[in-house]
Design a protein around this motif. Structure first.
Motif, PDB file in Angstrom:
ATOM      1  N   TRP A 110     -85.507  31.676 -17.671  1.00  0.00           N
ATOM      2  CA  TRP A 110     -85.637  33.130 -17.823  1.00  0.00           C
ATOM      3  C   TRP A 110     -84.310  33.841 -17.615  1.00  0.00           C
ATOM      4  O   TRP A 110     -84.025  34.843 -18.283  1.00  0.00           O
ATOM      5  CB  TRP A 110     -86.682  33.661 -16.838  1.00  0.00           C
ATOM      6  N   ARG A 111     -83.479  33.338 -16.727  1.00  0.00           N
ATOM      7  CA  ARG A 111     -82.213  34.008 -16.440  1.00  0.00           C
ATOM      8  C   ARG A 111     -81.218  33.905 -17.599  1.00  0.00           C
ATOM      9  O   ARG A 111     -80.225  34.633 -17.623  1.00  0.00           O
ATOM     10  CB  ARG A 111     -81.584  33.416 -15.177  1.00  0.00           C
ATOM     11  N   GLU A 112     -81.488  32.990 -18.555  1.00  0.00           N
ATOM     12  CA  GLU A 112     -80.602  32.850 -19.712  1.00  0.00           C
ATOM     13  C   GLU A 112     -80.888  33.898 -20.783  1.00  0.00           C
ATOM     14  O   GLU A 112     -80.125  34.017 -21.738  1.00  0.00           O
ATOM     15  CB  GLU A 112     -80.764  31.445 -20.317  1.00  0.00           C
ATOM     16  N   ILE A 113     -81.990  34.632 -20.633  1.00  0.00           N
ATOM     17  CA  ILE A 113     -82.403  35.613 -21.636  1.00  0.00           C
ATOM     18  C   ILE A 113     -81.993  37.006 -21.197  1.00  0.00           C
ATOM     19  O   ILE A 113     -82.302  37.448 -20.094  1.00  0.00           O
ATOM     20  CB  ILE A 113     -83.930  35.551 -21.843  1.00  0.00           C
ATOM     21  N   ASP A 114     -81.274  37.688 -22.064  1.00  0.00           N
ATOM     22  CA  ASP A 114     -80.832  39.057 -21.803  1.00  0.00           C
ATOM     23  C   ASP A 114     -81.182  39.900 -23.026  1.00  0.00           C
ATOM     24  O   ASP A 114     -80.506  39.830 -24.056  1.00  0.00           O
ATOM     25  CB  ASP A 114     -79.330  39.084 -21.532  1.00  0.00           C
ATOM     26  N   GLY A 115     -82.257  40.682 -22.903  1.00  0.00           N
ATOM     27  CA  GLY A 115     -82.697  41.466 -24.051  1.00  0.00           C
ATOM     28  C   GLY A 115     -83.196  40.557 -25.154  1.00  0.00           C
ATOM     29  O   GLY A 115     -84.106  39.755 -24.953  1.00  0.00           O
ATOM     30  N   ASP A 116     -82.577  40.682 -26.342  1.00  0.00           N
ATOM     31  CA  ASP A 116     -82.989  39.828 -27.464  1.00  0.00           C
ATOM     32  C   ASP A 116     -82.013  38.687 -27.688  1.00  0.00           C
ATOM     33  O   ASP A 116     -81.956  38.112 -28.778  1.00  0.00           O
ATOM     34  CB  ASP A 116     -83.134  40.662 -28.740  1.00  0.00           C
ATOM     35  N   LEU A 117     -81.247  38.333 -26.639  1.00  0.00           N
ATOM     36  CA  LEU A 117     -80.288  37.236 -26.757  1.00  0.00           C
ATOM     37  C   LEU A 117     -80.587  36.151 -25.717  1.00  0.00           C
ATOM     38  O   LEU A 117     -80.812  36.443 -24.537  1.00  0.00           O
ATOM     39  CB  LEU A 117     -78.857  37.742 -26.559  1.00  0.00           C
ATOM     40  N   TRP A 118     -80.593  34.935 -26.188  1.00  0.00           N
ATOM     41  CA  TRP A 118     -80.748  33.776 -25.308  1.00  0.00           C
ATOM     42  C   TRP A 118     -79.455  32.968 -25.382  1.00  0.00           C
ATOM     43  O   TRP A 118     -79.082  32.481 -26.441  1.00  0.00           O
ATOM     44  CB  TRP A 118     -81.940  32.931 -25.767  1.00  0.00           C
ATOM     45  N   THR A 119     -78.763  32.852 -24.254  1.00  0.00           N
ATOM     46  CA  THR A 119     -77.502  32.116 -24.217  1.00  0.00           C
ATOM     47  C   THR A 119     -77.727  30.763 -23.563  1.00  0.00           C
ATOM     48  O   THR A 119     -78.048  30.677 -22.367  1.00  0.00           O
ATOM     49  CB  THR A 119     -76.426  32.886 -23.435  1.00  0.00           C
ATOM     50  N   ILE A 120     -77.551  29.702 -24.349  1.00  0.00           N
ATOM     51  CA  ILE A 120     -77.697  28.344 -23.828  1.00  0.00           C
ATOM     52  C   ILE A 120     -76.347  27.927 -23.258  1.00  0.00           C
ATOM     53  O   ILE A 120     -75.350  27.890 -23.979  1.00  0.00           O
ATOM     54  CB  ILE A 120     -78.120  27.373 -24.941  1.00  0.00           C
ATOM     55  N   PRO A 121     -76.270  27.613 -21.962  1.00  0.00           N
ATOM     56  CA  PRO A 121     -74.966  27.294 -21.359  1.00  0.00           C
ATOM     57  C   PRO A 121     -74.376  26.014 -21.929  1.00  0.00           C
ATOM     58  O   PRO A 121     -75.095  25.116 -22.376  1.00  0.00           O
ATOM     59  CB  PRO A 121     -75.291  27.143 -19.868  1.00  0.00           C
TER      60      PRO A 121
END
Length: 403
Positions: free
Chosen positions: A269-280
């Motif tokens: 859940w912490r990787e999702i910001d608004g409509d963006l999902w950032t995969i580390p």
């Protein structure tokens, strides 16, 4: 009772308790059993012993066999009994001190050998391989760990890795092929090969028993080109709508985002910001972080999911989703779509983007593939707007098929 002129008394509990320490070690012997004695140290410690000559006779060397310290675990009567056994060995021509030293040396060698065996066991080497090589370097390290845990360690775990013979590897692969499939046998072989090669590079005494020609299928046969048809997508999607969390929504998002199985499975859940999902980058195949725009369809699915922990998809609330085979088998039965793998959804999504008019370069960037040539080296633009448009077109194509 002080040392004074005492040389012999009957060593009873009362007598031993009464003996006092002096400023140096002193020994008092038992009045009834020759050679049986008690040493008292300046600290007050009292130790039972047997003193004797070996070889017997005046020419023999004086030796002392330590029985143990006086206390709750060793009484004078128990020490006397042990002393009788020691003297019995002397009567048989056995030197008790030498015998004890030999037994101790043998026990030490056995312990060291056991320690070496444990350190060089397949399980120990596999643990080091996962921690030192797979975790830092391989995005799919969990799959390596699972393959070893499920198929290799139950057979060879406690065995020294140097004992594993080629015939045993063949027998293991035969069993996997008979129970499951030739493809799975080849996957296990690939993990074993990487493990053995890694260990061989670290230990010159180890030579891998594997040779070429042990695979059960050819590279051509293993190549996948499966793309789900529109009819299969429709049937699968309808089944997924009835399959509960976490597997149903998990597979839907696999298709809608075109990302890899483990990347979606470990979504947090912490990787999702608004409509963006950032995969580390730590868990992305090419070692670079990847930003995935989330379409309205994906956001709608996510909004309906429970938040029971850090992972978006979880069966325990503490760990990421697992047990894909069982859940997929249930999905196959519900949808009547068979002969596909989860990774085929990624290929299907790529094909649907091409059908929807997405350029090849942008579709490849959505999938997170490394762009070859100079562009891949110098172009660090994230292409988020273009990827958002591509994924919207993908979602629209899926909606058109499943509506």
């Amino acid at each position: 009772m002080a040392a004074s002129a005492l040389t012999r008394i009957k060593l009873t509990k009362r007598a031993v308790d009464a003996l006092m320490a002096t400023d140096k070690d002193w020994v008092i012997f038992d009045a009834e059993l020759p050679g049986f004695g008690l040493k008292i140290t300046p600290s007050g410690r009292k130790v039972f012993l047997v003193q004797y000559r070996y070889p017997p006779g005046r020419a023999g060397r004086i030796r002392r066999y330590t029985i143990g310290a006086y206390g709750e675990s060793l009484t004078p009567d128990q020490a006397r009994s042990i002393a009788v056994q020691v003297k019995g060995k002397l009567a048989q021509g056995i030197d008790p001190v030498t015998q004890r030293e030999l037994l101790h040396a043998e026990a030490l060698r056995a312990a060291q050998e056991k320690k070496r065996t444990i350190a060089t066991s397949v399980e120990a080497i596999a643990t080091m391989f996962i921690e030192r090589h797979a975790k830092p370097r391989l995005r799919s390290w969990r799959e390596y760990e699972r393959m070893l845990r499920d198929y290799v360690l139950p057979e060879w775990g406690t065995r020294p890795i140097t004992e594993i013979q080629r015939s045993e590897v063949t027998a293991l692969l035969d069993a996997i092929e008979e129970r499951r499939s030739a493809a799975l046998a080849d996957h296990v072989l690939a993990v074993i090969r990487k493990l053995f090669n890694w260990h061989a590079a670290r230990d010159e005494r180890f030579h891998s028993p594997l040779v070429t020609g042990m695979a059960r299928t050819s590279i051509t046969a293993r190549a996948r080109d499966r793309v789900l048809s529109d009819g299969e997508i429709k049937a699968l999607w309808r089944a997924l709508q009835q399959i509960p969390y976490p597997f149903g929504p998990f597979v839907q998002i696999l298709l809608l985002t075109a990302q890899r199985r483990d990347e979606v499975a470990h979504m947090q859940w912490r990787e999702i910001d608004g409509d963006l999902w950032t995969i580390p980058r730590q868990r992305y195949k090419n070692g670079r972080a990847n930003t995935v725009p989330l379409t309205e369809e994906v956001q709608s699915i996510l909004a309906a999911l429970p938040r029971s922990g850090e992972f978006v998809f979880s069966t325990t609330g503490r760990t990421a989703i697992s047990g894909f085979s069982k859940a997929k088998a249930a999905t196959d039965r519900a949808s009547a779509v068979t002969g596909w793998r989860l990774h085929d959804l990624r290929r299907t999504a790529r094909s649907l983007m091409s059908r929807a008019g997405v350029s090849g370069e942008i579709a490849e960037r959505v999938l997170g593939h490394t762009i070859p040539g100079v562009a891949g080296v110098y172009d660090r633009h994230d292409y988020v707007p273009a990827k958002r448009d591509a994924l919207r077109k993908l979602a629209a194509e899926i909606t058109r098929i499943t509506a």
